[in-house]
Design a protein around this motif. Sequence first.
Motif, mmCIF file in Angstrom:
data_model
loop_
_atom_site.group_PDB
_atom_site.id
_atom_site.type_symbol
_atom_site.label_atom_id
_atom_site.label_comp_id
_atom_site.label_asym_id
_atom_site.label_seq_id
_atom_site.Cartn_x
_atom_site.Cartn_y
_atom_site.Cartn_z
ATOM 1 N N PRO A 156 0.811 -1.225 0.000
ATOM 2 C CA PRO A 156 0.000 0.000 0.000
ATOM 3 C C PRO A 156 0.842 1.270 0.000
ATOM 4 O O PRO A 156 0.466 2.270 -0.621
ATOM 5 N N GLY A 157 1.979 1.225 0.704
ATOM 6 C CA GLY A 157 2.841 2.398 0.718
ATOM 7 C C GLY A 157 3.399 2.728 -0.658
ATOM 8 O O GLY A 157 3.423 3.894 -1.077
ATOM 9 N N LEU A 158 3.840 1.680 -1.365
ATOM 10 C CA LEU A 158 4.344 1.898 -2.719
ATOM 11 C C LEU A 158 3.233 2.364 -3.656
ATOM 12 O O LEU A 158 3.453 3.213 -4.531
ATOM 13 N N LEU A 159 2.030 1.823 -3.468
ATOM 14 C CA LEU A 159 0.910 2.242 -4.305
ATOM 15 C C LEU A 159 0.587 3.718 -4.077
ATOM 16 O O LEU A 159 0.331 4.466 -5.034
ATOM 17 N N ASN A 160 0.614 4.156 -2.814
ATOM 18 C CA ASN A 160 0.378 5.573 -2.516
ATOM 19 C C ASN A 160 1.485 6.446 -3.091
ATOM 20 O O ASN A 160 1.230 7.562 -3.556
ATOM 21 N N LEU A 161 2.716 5.946 -3.059
ATOM 22 C CA LEU A 161 3.834 6.691 -3.632
ATOM 23 C C LEU A 161 3.638 6.897 -5.134
ATOM 24 O O LEU A 161 3.888 7.991 -5.656
ATOM 25 N N PHE A 162 3.197 5.869 -5.821
ATOM 26 C CA PHE A 162 2.928 5.989 -7.257
ATOM 27 C C PHE A 162 1.824 7.005 -7.517
ATOM 28 O O PHE A 162 1.894 7.791 -8.472
ATOM 29 N N ARG A 163 0.804 7.002 -6.649
ATOM 30 C CA ARG A 163 -0.292 7.951 -6.828
ATOM 31 C C ARG A 163 0.167 9.383 -6.561
ATOM 32 O O ARG A 163 -0.254 10.313 -7.275
ATOM 33 N N LEU A 164 0.998 9.570 -5.556
ATOM 34 C CA LEU A 164 1.517 10.907 -5.260
ATOM 35 C C LEU A 164 2.342 11.452 -6.415
ATOM 36 O O LEU A 164 2.345 12.669 -6.675
ATOM 37 N N ASN A 165 3.044 10.551 -7.095
ATOM 38 C CA ASN A 165 3.858 10.972 -8.240
ATOM 39 C C ASN A 165 3.066 10.971 -9.544
ATOM 40 O O ASN A 165 3.645 11.111 -10.620
ATOM 41 N N ARG A 166 1.740 10.819 -9.419
ATOM 42 C CA ARG A 166 0.828 10.905 -10.559
ATOM 43 C C ARG A 166 1.192 9.903 -11.663
ATOM 44 O O ARG A 166 1.165 10.219 -12.853
ATOM 45 N N ALA A 167 1.518 8.705 -11.235
ATOM 46 C CA ALA A 167 1.797 7.655 -12.210
ATOM 47 C C ALA A 167 0.509 7.243 -12.903
ATOM 48 O O ALA A 167 -0.563 7.202 -12.280
ATOM 49 N N THR A 168 0.612 6.957 -14.174
ATOM 50 C CA THR A 168 -0.558 6.510 -14.923
ATOM 51 C C THR A 168 -0.897 5.068 -14.531
ATOM 52 O O THR A 168 -0.104 4.370 -13.887
ATOM 53 N N ARG A 169 -2.075 4.644 -14.930
ATOM 54 C CA ARG A 169 -2.478 3.264 -14.640
ATOM 55 C C ARG A 169 -1.533 2.266 -15.295
ATOM 56 O O ARG A 169 -1.209 1.234 -14.731
ATOM 57 N N TRP A 170 -1.088 2.574 -16.503
ATOM 58 C CA TRP A 170 -0.148 1.706 -17.203
ATOM 59 C C TRP A 170 1.189 1.642 -16.475
ATOM 60 O O TRP A 170 1.778 0.570 -16.335
ATOM 61 N N GLN A 171 1.701 2.798 -15.996
ATOM 62 C CA GLN A 171 2.966 2.815 -15.260
ATOM 63 C C GLN A 171 2.851 2.035 -13.953
ATOM 64 O O GLN A 171 3.776 1.309 -13.571
ATOM 65 N N THR A 172 1.726 2.177 -13.270
ATOM 66 C CA THR A 172 1.523 1.425 -12.024
ATOM 67 C C THR A 172 1.467 -0.068 -12.286
ATOM 68 O O THR A 172 2.035 -0.873 -11.534
ATOM 69 N N LEU A 173 0.800 -0.435 -13.371
ATOM 70 C CA LEU A 173 0.707 -1.855 -13.715
ATOM 71 C C LEU A 173 2.069 -2.418 -14.082
ATOM 72 O O LEU A 173 2.460 -3.494 -13.592
ATOM 73 N N TRP A 174 2.824 -1.730 -14.920
ATOM 74 C CA TRP A 174 4.074 -2.247 -15.448
ATOM 75 C C TRP A 174 5.204 -2.226 -14.405
ATOM 76 O O TRP A 174 6.009 -3.156 -14.353
ATOM 77 N N ARG A 175 5.272 -1.177 -13.605
ATOM 78 C CA ARG A 175 6.413 -1.006 -12.699
ATOM 79 C C ARG A 175 6.142 -1.441 -11.272
ATOM 80 O O ARG A 175 7.085 -1.594 -10.499
ATOM 81 N N LEU A 176 4.889 -1.633 -10.898
ATOM 82 C CA LEU A 176 4.588 -2.027 -9.521
ATOM 83 C C LEU A 176 3.808 -3.337 -9.442
ATOM 84 O O LEU A 176 4.247 -4.275 -8.780
ATOM 85 N N ARG A 177 2.674 -3.404 -10.112
ATOM 86 C CA ARG A 177 1.820 -4.579 -9.959
ATOM 87 C C ARG A 177 2.433 -5.841 -10.569
ATOM 88 O O ARG A 177 2.391 -6.911 -9.956
ATOM 89 N N ILE A 178 2.985 -5.722 -11.778
ATOM 90 C CA ILE A 178 3.559 -6.911 -12.421
ATOM 91 C C ILE A 178 4.758 -7.456 -11.647
ATOM 92 O O ILE A 178 4.813 -8.672 -11.396
ATOM 93 N N PRO A 179 5.746 -6.643 -11.235
ATOM 94 C CA PRO A 179 6.838 -7.208 -10.417
ATOM 95 C C PRO A 179 6.337 -7.841 -9.122
ATOM 96 O O PRO A 179 6.856 -8.878 -8.695
ATOM 97 N N SER A 180 5.323 -7.227 -8.492
ATOM 98 C CA SER A 180 4.787 -7.796 -7.255
ATOM 99 C C SER A 180 4.065 -9.113 -7.504
ATOM 100 O O SER A 180 4.016 -9.983 -6.619
ATOM 101 N N ALA A 181 3.507 -9.271 -8.704
ATOM 102 C CA ALA A 181 2.715 -10.467 -9.011
ATOM 103 C C ALA A 181 3.547 -11.632 -9.512
ATOM 104 O O ALA A 181 3.035 -12.756 -9.593
ATOM 105 N N LEU A 182 4.815 -11.408 -9.870
ATOM 106 C CA LEU A 182 5.613 -12.476 -10.483
ATOM 107 C C LEU A 182 5.720 -13.731 -9.615
ATOM 108 O O LEU A 182 5.575 -14.843 -10.139
ATOM 109 N N PRO A 183 5.998 -13.635 -8.299
ATOM 110 C CA PRO A 183 6.053 -14.875 -7.503
ATOM 111 C C PRO A 183 4.742 -15.651 -7.530
ATOM 112 O O PRO A 183 4.740 -16.885 -7.597
ATOM 113 N N TYR A 184 3.629 -14.944 -7.474
ATOM 114 C CA TYR A 184 2.322 -15.604 -7.539
ATOM 115 C C TYR A 184 2.115 -16.232 -8.921
ATOM 116 O O TYR A 184 1.574 -17.333 -9.038
ATOM 117 N N PHE A 185 2.533 -15.499 -9.952
ATOM 118 C CA PHE A 185 2.383 -15.992 -11.317
ATOM 119 C C PHE A 185 3.162 -17.284 -11.525
ATOM 120 O O PHE A 185 2.636 -18.254 -12.099
#
Length: 267
Positions: A156-185
């Motif tokens: 959640p902290g990293l997600l808030n950081l991305f929002r504070l820096n006005r990251a787009t949905r694509w940037q959040t997906l590519w740089r935060l969500r996908i790396p976080s999801a790799l172990p689950y994947f």
Amino acid sequence: MKRNTEPLVNRPGFWRVVAPLSIGTALLLLWQVVCTLLEVPPYLVPSPVVIARTLVADWGMLLDSLLVTLKITFLAFALAVTLGVALSFLFVQSRFIEISLFPYAIILQVTPIAAIAPLIIIWVKDTTAALTVCATIMALFPIISNTTLGLRSVNPGLLNLFRLNRATRWQTLWRLRIPSALPYFFAGLRISSGLALIGAVVAEFVAGTGGTGSGLAYQILQAGFQLNIPRLFAALLLITLTGILLFWLMSAIARTTLAGWHESEMG
């Protein structure tokens, strides 16, 4: 280059290989001894030596059938990964889409493939395509479930950081969500690869395809009808070894991808 002077038994991964191999060897020896001492007929329970001889004698036929089963397995696995990842990306974009469609993914998971395989084989005229669809249905849910969970499980902290820096949905997906999801994947890949193989074998059992395009399931059926139990065990052995190799391959890909930056593989 610094030479590794650590004793072999203390090196990482040594007992991970030696321990299961030792237990497997002991079980095979026990199996062989029991079959020899009790003079168990091969048409009831063949000994490991008889199975090995049958595997060598029928290798050409069994290899052709193995290649057919592998073709269906890999086609289904690739299709399951593609569809599963695409649906997971769709689910993570909207909670409404997820709650609307996820129950149908669960329905696919809990529906016995043996019950719907005859319908799929009737509807899909091409046998290979029909078997691939059956195996894909079995392998799809772990990819969807694990990848969706991973895309949702971001810090959640990293997600808030991305929002504070006005990251787009694509940037959040590519740089935060996908790396976080790799172990689950990759955990989903380990499960899905085995289910794709199981789905291919079960679909072959239901279809009962024979001839030059027959898979290992057909060889098992024929061996059972002919009471050729050593060949039946040899085909089962090939299926088992294939499943182990698929799991090992997915684990190796996960280690290669995650080693050095994720705690699940840093050890």
